[in-house]
Motif scaffolding. Structure first.
Motif, PDB file in Angstrom:
ATOM      1  N   ALA A 135     -22.835  55.128  23.627  1.00 11.39           N
ATOM      2  CA  ALA A 135     -24.095  55.183  23.460  1.00 11.39           C
ATOM      3  C   ALA A 135     -24.861  53.857  23.265  1.00 11.39           C
ATOM      4  O   ALA A 135     -26.238  53.413  24.017  1.00 11.39           O
ATOM      5  N   ARG A 136     -24.380  53.000  22.708  1.00  6.69           N
ATOM      6  CA  ARG A 136     -24.837  51.481  22.570  1.00  6.69           C
ATOM      7  C   ARG A 136     -24.907  50.795  23.913  1.00  6.69           C
ATOM      8  O   ARG A 136     -25.955  50.120  24.178  1.00  6.69           O
ATOM      9  N   VAL A 137     -23.735  50.954  24.553  1.00  8.87           N
ATOM     10  CA  VAL A 137     -23.919  50.240  25.879  1.00  8.87           C
ATOM     11  C   VAL A 137     -25.020  50.950  26.841  1.00  8.87           C
ATOM     12  O   VAL A 137     -25.457  50.173  27.552  1.00  8.87           O
ATOM     13  N   GLU A 138     -25.117  52.271  26.712  1.00  7.61           N
ATOM     14  CA  GLU A 138     -26.081  53.009  27.620  1.00  7.61           C
ATOM     15  C   GLU A 138     -27.422  52.198  27.209  1.00  7.61           C
ATOM     16  O   GLU A 138     -28.454  52.136  27.889  1.00  7.61           O
ATOM     17  N   THR A 139     -27.864  52.199  25.672  1.00  9.11           N
ATOM     18  CA  THR A 139     -29.149  51.646  25.390  1.00  9.11           C
ATOM     19  C   THR A 139     -29.147  50.230  25.765  1.00  9.11           C
ATOM     20  O   THR A 139     -30.536  49.942  26.280  1.00  9.11           O
ATOM     21  N   LEU A 140     -28.158  49.174  26.085  1.00 10.60           N
ATOM     22  CA  LEU A 140     -28.523  47.942  26.353  1.00 10.60           C
ATOM     23  C   LEU A 140     -28.721  47.912  27.850  1.00 10.60           C
ATOM     24  O   LEU A 140     -29.634  47.140  28.343  1.00 10.60           O
ATOM     25  N   GLU A 141     -28.212  48.852  28.574  1.00 13.67           N
ATOM     26  CA  GLU A 141     -28.452  48.996  30.232  1.00 13.67           C
ATOM     27  C   GLU A 141     -29.815  49.586  30.296  1.00 13.67           C
ATOM     28  O   GLU A 141     -30.362  49.145  31.265  1.00 13.67           O
ATOM     29  N   GLN A 142     -30.299  50.387  29.545  1.00 16.60           N
ATOM     30  CA  GLN A 142     -31.553  51.022  29.520  1.00 16.60           C
ATOM     31  C   GLN A 142     -32.704  49.775  29.372  1.00 16.60           C
ATOM     32  O   GLN A 142     -33.815  49.975  30.066  1.00 16.60           O
ATOM     33  N   GLN A 143     -32.519  48.914  28.402  1.00 12.58           N
ATOM     34  CA  GLN A 143     -33.150  47.937  27.694  1.00 12.58           C
ATOM     35  C   GLN A 143     -33.248  46.730  29.004  1.00 12.58           C
ATOM     36  O   GLN A 143     -34.386  46.364  29.493  1.00 12.58           O
ATOM     37  N   TRP A 144     -32.383  46.758  29.733  1.00  9.55           N
ATOM     38  CA  TRP A 144     -32.104  45.856  30.944  1.00  9.55           C
ATOM     39  C   TRP A 144     -32.955  46.167  31.790  1.00  9.55           C
ATOM     40  O   TRP A 144     -33.881  45.453  32.659  1.00  9.55           O
ATOM     41  N   LEU A 145     -32.781  47.617  32.379  1.00 10.55           N
ATOM     42  CA  LEU A 145     -33.482  48.308  33.140  1.00 10.55           C
ATOM     43  C   LEU A 145     -35.062  48.291  32.991  1.00 10.55           C
ATOM     44  O   LEU A 145     -35.888  47.966  33.996  1.00 10.55           O
ATOM     45  N   ALA A 146     -35.230  48.552  31.751  1.00 10.70           N
ATOM     46  CA  ALA A 146     -36.921  48.446  31.479  1.00 10.70           C
ATOM     47  C   ALA A 146     -37.564  47.135  31.515  1.00 10.70           C
ATOM     48  O   ALA A 146     -38.615  46.822  31.973  1.00 10.70           O
ATOM     49  N   ALA A 147     -36.770  46.062  31.382  1.00  5.07           N
ATOM     50  CA  ALA A 147     -37.129  44.697  31.124  1.00  5.07           C
ATOM     51  C   ALA A 147     -37.202  43.861  32.640  1.00  5.07           C
ATOM     52  O   ALA A 147     -38.073  43.428  33.305  1.00  5.07           O
ATOM     53  N   THR A 148     -36.106  44.479  33.456  1.00  6.64           N
ATOM     54  CA  THR A 148     -36.074  43.829  34.867  1.00  6.64           C
ATOM     55  C   THR A 148     -36.745  44.628  36.136  1.00  6.64           C
ATOM     56  O   THR A 148     -36.487  44.230  37.182  1.00  6.64           O
ATOM     57  N   GLY A 149     -36.381  46.056  35.925  1.00  6.08           N
ATOM     58  CA  GLY A 149     -36.700  47.044  36.777  1.00  6.08           C
ATOM     59  C   GLY A 149     -35.612  47.478  37.739  1.00  6.08           C
ATOM     60  O   GLY A 149     -35.707  48.125  38.705  1.00  6.08           O
ATOM     61  N   ARG A 150     -34.339  46.951  37.315  1.00  9.18           N
ATOM     62  CA  ARG A 150     -33.375  47.184  38.130  1.00  9.18           C
ATOM     63  C   ARG A 150     -31.970  47.310  37.169  1.00  9.18           C
ATOM     64  O   ARG A 150     -32.192  46.765  36.226  1.00  9.18           O
ATOM     65  N   PRO A 151     -31.017  48.221  37.619  1.00  8.83           N
ATOM     66  CA  PRO A 151     -29.921  48.515  36.556  1.00  8.83           C
ATOM     67  C   PRO A 151     -29.187  47.150  36.621  1.00  8.83           C
ATOM     68  O   PRO A 151     -29.034  46.583  37.470  1.00  8.83           O
ATOM     69  N   PRO A 152     -28.302  46.962  35.648  1.00  7.90           N
ATOM     70  CA  PRO A 152     -27.436  45.629  35.429  1.00  7.90           C
ATOM     71  C   PRO A 152     -26.203  45.666  36.442  1.00  7.90           C
ATOM     72  O   PRO A 152     -25.656  46.800  36.632  1.00  7.90           O
ATOM     73  N   THR A 153     -25.895  44.693  36.935  1.00  6.50           N
ATOM     74  CA  THR A 153     -24.614  44.705  37.861  1.00  6.50           C
ATOM     75  C   THR A 153     -23.414  44.925  36.595  1.00  6.50           C
ATOM     76  O   THR A 153     -23.733  44.794  35.549  1.00  6.50           O
ATOM     77  N   ALA A 154     -22.302  45.128  37.206  1.00 13.13           N
ATOM     78  CA  ALA A 154     -21.228  44.970  36.364  1.00 13.13           C
ATOM     79  C   ALA A 154     -20.916  43.767  35.485  1.00 13.13           C
ATOM     80  O   ALA A 154     -20.678  43.837  34.171  1.00 13.13           O
ATOM     81  N   ALA A 155     -21.143  42.442  36.188  1.00 13.76           N
ATOM     82  CA  ALA A 155     -20.868  41.269  35.570  1.00 13.76           C
ATOM     83  C   ALA A 155     -21.983  41.356  34.473  1.00 13.76           C
ATOM     84  O   ALA A 155     -21.999  40.583  33.094  1.00 13.76           O
ATOM     85  N   GLN A 156     -23.493  41.643  34.727  1.00 13.31           N
ATOM     86  CA  GLN A 156     -24.510  41.403  33.919  1.00 13.31           C
ATOM     87  C   GLN A 156     -24.189  42.502  32.493  1.00 13.31           C
ATOM     88  O   GLN A 156     -24.668  42.354  31.561  1.00 13.31           O
TER      89      GLN A 156
END
Length: 310
Positions: A42-63
């Protein structure tokens, strides 16, 4: 009695042997390191959703891995702050816990100290993101105090100035006055231009023949970026393509709002910045970088004291 005979004591042999055995045991079976992580799904998903909201795209595996590593570092700093009992001596934490107790409607008939003690017993400080951020901030300050950044030297500033010369180049500046014509009045522009030329009107005198323009009519020593904030990037591009000259009219120039007939009062060409102009900025940037490097090094050292599970 010689010193050798003094060493020939059973009780002394027992102490030395016990110490050696203790050290061997400590080396062979070291105390386990405190564990940090892993993060829940759940926390990992939250981090990825925050990245998506900030950048407009999902993070890569490295990101995504970097996001997880940064969050684990935050958990580690928070855990270390709790181990040092920093939360017991911080006024921000104290006030936050009192506020939380009032929010939970548990404050009636209790003193502030009683509320604070009860909040600690309820472990409210462990789940409050504001307190966590505060403790991480305090912990970072302690790490920097123990591992201060390297001071910025004159040589550092000179090297950064040479490296960033193109980036620091000063943009051209335009001093202009303009007559604005909305889209309904664009057909009037040729007649207005002829009237200005026949009567030798300046921009201020000709202003009554134009449409109202909310940002204004006169703009002094404006960079292209500053002009774009008032007229849009299309206007700036068209103005520069028209190759304007000081003390002359140019246009009409198209913008996102309509057409503009522009009096160019002065143009300051682009130029290289001087060191004196940008020294405060260079110093600020270098100090920030040195601080970030020092903090990263201190966190690396602290990480060795924990078992971080990705």
């Amino acid at each position: 009695m010689s010193w050798l005979s003094r060493l020939n004591r059973p009780w002394l042999h027992f102490i030395v042997l016990g110490f050696v055995l203790f050290e061997l045991q400590r080396m062979a079976f070291p105390a386990p390191k405190p564990v940090v992580g892993p993060l829940s799904e759940a926390r990992v998903e939250t981090l990825e959703q925050q990245w998506l909201a900030a950048t407009g795209r999902p993070p890569t595996a490295a990101q995504s891995q970097r996001l997880i590593a940064q969050e684990l570092d935050r958990d580690m700093l928070f855990q270390r702050a709790l181990e040092l009992d920093l939360h017991l001596y911080d006024q921000v934490v104290y006030q936050r816990l009192l506020r939380n107790m009032h929010f939970l409607q548990l404050a009636e008939g209790k003193s502030e100290q009683e509320l604070y003690d009860q909040a600690l017993e309820m472990r409210l400080h462990l789940g409050d993101e504001v307190i966590k951020r505060r403790m991480i901030q305090v912990m970072e300050q302690l790490l920097l105090a123990a591992n201060p950044p390297a001071p910025v030297t004159g040589e550092d500033i000179a090297a950064s100035f040479a490296e960033r010369r193109e980036e620091l180049r000063r943009a051209p500046r335009y001093s202009i006055e303009q007559l604005y014509f909305n889209r309904q009045r664009e057909g009037e522009i040729p007649a207005v231009i002829d009237t200005i030329a026949e009567r030798g009107l300046d921009a201020a005198a000709a202003r009554t023949m134009s449409s109202p323009f909310l940002p204004g009519y006169q703009f002094t020593r404006q960079t292209p970026d500053q002009l774009a904030r008032n007229f849009g990037s299309t206007f700036v591009m068209n103005l520069q393509q028209a190759e304007p000259r000081p003390r002359s009219w140019v246009g009409p120039i198209r913008s996102t709002y309509g057409l503009h007939y522009v009096w160019v009062e002065d143009i300051e060409p682009a130029r290289d910045a001087t060191l004196a102009e940008v020294r405060p900025r260079l110093l600020r940037d270098l100090e920030s970088r040195q601080r970030a490097d020092a903090l990263a090094g201190a966190i690396d050292k602290l990480r060795q004291q924990y078992e971080v599970r990705l």
